[in-house]
Design a protein around this motif. Structure first.
Motif, PDB file in Angstrom:
ATOM      1  N   LEU A  38       0.835  -1.203   0.000  1.00 42.55           N
ATOM      2  CA  LEU A  38       0.000   0.000   0.000  1.00 42.55           C
ATOM      3  C   LEU A  38       0.867   1.250   0.000  1.00 42.55           C
ATOM      4  N   TYR A  40       0.295   5.067   0.879  1.00 46.85           N
ATOM      5  CA  TYR A  40      -0.617   6.080   1.407  1.00 46.85           C
ATOM      6  C   TYR A  40      -0.147   7.442   0.914  1.00 46.85           C
ATOM      7  N   ALA A  96      -3.178  -0.580  -8.899  1.00 47.83           N
ATOM      8  CA  ALA A  96      -4.568  -0.107  -8.813  1.00 47.83           C
ATOM      9  C   ALA A  96      -4.636   1.118  -7.924  1.00 47.83           C
ATOM     10  N   TRP A  97      -5.537   2.014  -8.265  1.00 47.72           N
ATOM     11  CA  TRP A  97      -5.893   3.092  -7.362  1.00 47.72           C
ATOM     12  C   TRP A  97      -7.022   2.576  -6.482  1.00 47.72           C
ATOM     13  N   GLY A  98      -6.970   2.922  -5.182  1.00 42.59           N
ATOM     14  CA  GLY A  98      -8.038   2.480  -4.282  1.00 42.59           C
ATOM     15  C   GLY A  98      -9.015   3.608  -4.046  1.00 42.59           C
ATOM     16  N   ARG A  99      -8.732   4.349  -3.002  1.00 45.36           N
ATOM     17  CA  ARG A  99      -9.600   5.415  -2.521  1.00 45.36           C
ATOM     18  C   ARG A  99      -9.004   6.767  -2.876  1.00 45.36           C
ATOM     19  N   PHE A 101      -9.819  10.816  -1.957  1.00 47.14           N
ATOM     20  CA  PHE A 101     -10.633  11.706  -1.130  1.00 47.14           C
ATOM     21  C   PHE A 101     -10.349  13.137  -1.574  1.00 47.14           C
ATOM     22  N   GLY A 134      -9.104   3.305 -12.517  1.00 42.19           N
ATOM     23  CA  GLY A 134     -10.390   3.280 -11.814  1.00 42.19           C
ATOM     24  C   GLY A 134     -10.212   3.476 -10.313  1.00 42.19           C
ATOM     25  N   HIS A 135     -11.170   4.101  -9.674  1.00 44.81           N
ATOM     26  CA  HIS A 135     -11.038   4.408  -8.245  1.00 44.81           C
ATOM     27  C   HIS A 135     -12.407   4.699  -7.650  1.00 44.81           C
ATOM     28  N   ALA A 136     -12.500   4.586  -6.318  1.00 44.92           N
ATOM     29  CA  ALA A 136     -13.650   5.087  -5.567  1.00 44.92           C
ATOM     30  C   ALA A 136     -13.307   6.490  -5.089  1.00 44.92           C
ATOM     31  N   ARG A 137     -14.305   7.334  -4.916  1.00 41.94           N
ATOM     32  CA  ARG A 137     -14.019   8.746  -4.669  1.00 41.94           C
ATOM     33  C   ARG A 137     -15.083   9.407  -3.816  1.00 41.94           C
ATOM     34  N   GLU A 154      -6.241  13.387  -1.001  1.00 40.81           N
ATOM     35  CA  GLU A 154      -5.432  12.291  -0.478  1.00 40.81           C
ATOM     36  C   GLU A 154      -5.929  10.989  -1.098  1.00 40.81           C
ATOM     37  N   THR A 156      -5.223   6.347  -1.523  1.00 41.54           N
ATOM     38  CA  THR A 156      -4.531   5.089  -1.221  1.00 41.54           C
ATOM     39  C   THR A 156      -4.334   4.339  -2.534  1.00 41.54           C
ATOM     40  N   HIS A 158      -2.494   0.874  -4.562  1.00 36.14           N
ATOM     41  CA  HIS A 158      -1.956  -0.478  -4.414  1.00 36.14           C
ATOM     42  C   HIS A 158      -0.807  -0.691  -5.388  1.00 36.14           C
TER      43      HIS A 158
ATOM     44  N   ALA B 136       1.812   9.116   6.394  1.00 35.43           N
ATOM     45  CA  ALA B 136       1.257  10.095   5.464  1.00 35.43           C
ATOM     46  C   ALA B 136       0.144  10.831   6.199  1.00 35.43           C
ATOM     47  N   SER B 138      -2.984  14.219   6.231  1.00 39.25           N
ATOM     48  CA  SER B 138      -3.687  15.418   5.789  1.00 39.25           C
ATOM     49  C   SER B 138      -4.038  16.214   7.047  1.00 39.25           C
TER      50      SER B 138
ATOM     51  N   PHE C  29     -16.090   7.723 -11.751  1.00 39.59           N
ATOM     52  CA  PHE C  29     -15.418   6.839 -10.779  1.00 39.59           C
ATOM     53  C   PHE C  29     -16.397   5.735 -10.425  1.00 39.59           C
ATOM     54  N   HIS C  30     -15.909   4.756  -9.645  1.00 43.95           N
ATOM     55  CA  HIS C  30     -16.735   3.611  -9.275  1.00 43.95           C
ATOM     56  C   HIS C  30     -17.408   3.843  -7.911  1.00 43.95           C
ATOM     57  N   HIS C  33     -15.143   0.164  -5.465  1.00 46.12           N
ATOM     58  CA  HIS C  33     -13.979  -0.266  -6.242  1.00 46.12           C
ATOM     59  C   HIS C  33     -13.292  -1.383  -5.468  1.00 46.12           C
ATOM     60  N   VAL C  35     -10.376  -3.993  -4.859  1.00 46.16           N
ATOM     61  CA  VAL C  35      -8.964  -4.268  -5.126  1.00 46.16           C
ATOM     62  C   VAL C  35      -8.563  -5.400  -4.197  1.00 46.16           C
ATOM     63  N   TYR C  40     -13.423  -0.578  -1.649  1.00 46.77           N
ATOM     64  CA  TYR C  40     -13.457   0.843  -1.300  1.00 46.77           C
ATOM     65  C   TYR C  40     -14.817   1.395  -1.708  1.00 46.77           C
ATOM     66  N   ALA C  42     -17.110   4.461  -2.348  1.00 49.78           N
ATOM     67  CA  ALA C  42     -17.093   5.901  -2.609  1.00 49.78           C
ATOM     68  C   ALA C  42     -18.095   6.610  -1.703  1.00 49.78           C
TER      69      ALA C  42
END
Lengths: 161, 161, 161
Positions: A38, A40, A96-99, A101, A134-137, A154, A156, A158, B136, B138, C29-30, C33, C35, C40, C42
């Protein structure tokens, strides 16, 4: 050079140097902190080509327009890619992109934060494609961001081999 | 006693008992939730030695000074270490800090959140050193925090054997 | 049908269809998501039975009452369960909830965010029980949420086999 770095060059994008924080500011943490697989990503803001905080500063919906804020989110993305590149050596290691924010410094009445943070999501898609990018946001309105930056993000991430 | 507990004692620090929430408040979640090797740390605020919410309350830049807020971030850190100790038994099990999310209850015009959350980051460095205490982060301005606390911090921690 | 889906039916709850965003809104975005073993989630808001954003809109403590906001947090939970169900196929795959980040759109002076986000935590307990439904949580006050929704929640969930 990795494939992602090549893609960044093809797109005509340039990753900024490390942040030059405002005078008198101490930031005793890592811009990217890797723990196992991970990474961060600390809260980043938009940076200019010389590493300083990009202008304009202020609240979106007042001093900063939504269009300028979209661009700030894109610049924030480039700053994050630069920090990731320095931390992990090669952006191809991002599996992969995770989260994600997304935080927007809002003036009263502004609530179109998703339109702003799209500047970041669109950059991820351009650089990494739909699969890896792809990511959650979340995209929400903060009362204040450090030094008056209009956008902070910010994330997270992978890592693979 | 573990090495980290010894270090805390050496530094003259005392970890508070569990939070006594304000009357009429129901908090149906875990202060620290361990899933595999991850410990998710719920949002914590500053606690007094008896477990109650520490004073002063209010917004940083108005009722609470930046210096008091730095101290509140440090007290928040001690409350988090106390919750982690109760949840995992021995703070030596902390292999790495991952993500730290620092939230400051801000009055209009205050944007020096990093200076405030440094109270937490500095505590991590003192207790865990630069290697294990690295993270990390914020540090952002919220419109409101529960019960008027000036600082709230949540985090993700990685556990080892 | 899985056990959790059965439980949802037993409780008389109905999961909404995918969000119909407001006209002119692009959300690249998803909603969830996945992984590896992490899902994750959203940021979600409350949804009506037809997938549109649920009413009332506005700030808690002004246009929206705390009781309405509790209900909005519960509806947000149903929207999240619906997205998770679509993403992972079967809610029985949820092995543990990790982190829950509850955001409340606050009017000046409102600071009882935990009471609001309890609408989400209580739903998790009803549906998953105390063991699987346990989680770490923050419940904080934002300056603005997209489209004026009163509550937004993001989360990280661990999947099993």
């Amino acid at each position: 050079m990795g494939k992602i770095e090549d893609r960044i060059t093809e797109l005509g994008l340039v990753l900024p140097p490390p942040l030059t924080p405002p005078a008198g500011t101490r930031l005793p943490f890592h811009s990217v902190h890797v723990v196992g697989e991970l990474a961060y990503v600390a809260g980043h803001g938009p940076q200019a080509a010389d590493g300083s905080i990009a202008r304009p500063l202020g609240r979106v919906g007042a001093e900063v327009s939504p269009e300028q804020a979209y661009e700030a989110a894109r610049l924030t993305g480039l700053a994050i890619l630069a920090s990731l590149s320095r931390a992990v050596g090669d952006l191809d290691r991002i599996a992969a992109w995770g989260r994600v924010f997304g935080m927007v410094n809002v003036a009263p009445g502004f609530d179109r934060m998703p339109d702003v943070i799209n500047g970041f999501s669109d950059l991820l898609t351009e650089v990494f494609g739909h699969e890896v990018g792809g990511h959650a946001r979340s995209a929400v309105g903060l009362a204040a961001l450090p030094f008056g930056i209009p956008v902070e993000i910010e994330a997270t991430v992978h890592l693979g081999d």
